[in-house]
Design a protein around this motif. Sequence first.
Motif, short mmCIF file in Angstrom:
data_model
loop_
_atom_site.label_atom_id
_atom_site.label_comp_id
_atom_site.label_asym_id
_atom_site.label_seq_id
_atom_site.Cartn_x
_atom_site.Cartn_y
_atom_site.Cartn_z
N LEU A 1 0.88 -1.24 -0.20
CA LEU A 1 -0.13 -0.15 -0.04
C LEU A 1 0.70 1.34 0.09
O LEU A 1 1.78 1.24 0.55
N ASP A 2 0.36 2.28 -0.79
CA ASP A 2 1.23 3.37 -0.76
C ASP A 2 -0.17 4.60 -0.82
O ASP A 2 -1.30 4.23 -1.11
N VAL A 3 0.35 5.89 -0.44
CA VAL A 3 -0.86 6.78 -0.68
C VAL A 3 -0.11 7.85 -1.79
O VAL A 3 0.96 8.20 -1.95
N ILE A 4 -1.24 8.53 -2.30
CA ILE A 4 -0.90 9.50 -3.39
C ILE A 4 -1.82 10.97 -3.18
O ILE A 4 -2.95 10.60 -2.69
N PRO A 5 -1.40 12.05 -3.35
CA PRO A 5 -2.26 13.20 -3.21
C PRO A 5 -3.20 13.19 -4.42
O PRO A 5 -3.08 12.89 -5.51
N VAL A 6 -4.51 13.92 -3.90
CA VAL A 6 -5.66 14.05 -4.99
C VAL A 6 -6.13 15.44 -4.95
O VAL A 6 -6.10 15.87 -4.07
N LYS A 7 -6.89 15.56 -5.94
CA LYS A 7 -7.67 16.85 -5.96
C LYS A 7 -9.22 16.55 -6.08
O LYS A 7 -9.78 16.41 -7.00
N PRO A 8 -9.83 16.76 -4.84
CA PRO A 8 -11.38 16.67 -5.06
C PRO A 8 -12.00 17.54 -5.92
O PRO A 8 -11.68 18.81 -5.68
N ALA A 9 -13.10 17.26 -6.71
CA ALA A 9 -13.58 18.25 -7.46
C ALA A 9 -15.14 18.39 -7.00
O ALA A 9 -15.67 19.43 -7.21
#
Length: 374
Positions: free
Chosen positions: A325-333
């Motif tokens: 498992l890893d995490v990535i940043p996201v942009k909620p729209a």
Amino acid sequence: MTRKVILSALGLALIIGALFLAKHLIDSKNKPKPVVPKVVKTVLVDTVKNTTIPVVISANGNLMAKERVELYSEVQGIFRSGSKLFKAGQKYNSGETLIRLDASEYYASVQSAKSNLYNSIAAIMPDLRLDFPEVYPKWQAYLNNFDLKNNTPELPEMSGEKENYFITGRGIISAYYNVKNLEQRLAKYRIAAPFTGILTEALVTEGTLVRSGQKLGEFINPSVYEMQVAVSKSYADVIKEGAKVELSNLEKTKNYQGVVARVNGSIDPTTQTITAFVDVKHEDLKEGMYLEANLNAENVDDAIEIDRNLLLDSQEIYVVKDSLLDVIPVKPAHFSDRTVVLKDIPNGTVILRKPVPGAYAGMQVKAATTDNAE
């Protein structure tokens, strides 16, 4: 002598037993611990494939009749019974009498005023024949068509200043408008249905005295309803008149089609929301019914929609890379009650489909695409 031998033997036996016990304890302490097998969790995953996601705004509210009339009395009188009982739930056609008040006394005063007007015109006819022979025929025709049982006809049009001065000087004009004023008030003793509809509230009954200014009931058109919904001000530029709206009842058993009829031009300073009015027609609908509405606001390109529980507080999501498992940043729209729309996640990224209890970056997992996978 024998006693000493026995005590010596017992002491020697205790010493030998203690030695054996100590050796056993040392041997057991040096035994290797059992190896606990490492458990690898199986997680459900999806592969990212960006598409165009329609943003749907959820709202709710109660239905109100688009056409509704509060009935008030402008005159005083006894409520007379008609062909239909004045009761809640009673249907009326357009133009049909809703309420009729007893106007016999007032009607007599109207007829008296009309008679006085007729007599005043008749009294000037000999003078008109002598002084204004050219206008005499139209006034004679007016008298011939004058019927006390019908509304007073409009006075003939004046041909010149002399005729106007003559008619006005005899008080004909003021008498005419006095009669018209009385006729207008007489008409208020009858309240007619402005459209085909149903009575939803009845506050008076036949035979009671109705006073001027008293509320009598409410009348609605049950064929068209509207629902007022409040949406965030951020959608002020995308909520347009004519937009299609999907509506449903609370049980999700019935669906209805609506359309945005009006959008308020101002934003509520307290809630920072904008009000939209949705029109909906259906024979099953009733005033006051609670519905949920889904308004199509806009389309988000290159985006995916996932469960809100998968979005971390740090605006990141878990992905699977090489069984870890890893995490990535996201942009909620856009956020809804259950889902969130995310933009700019690379196609082919493997993300979790369901939350994993106790998940952390670096956790070893086994990816699966179906619930039946082991």
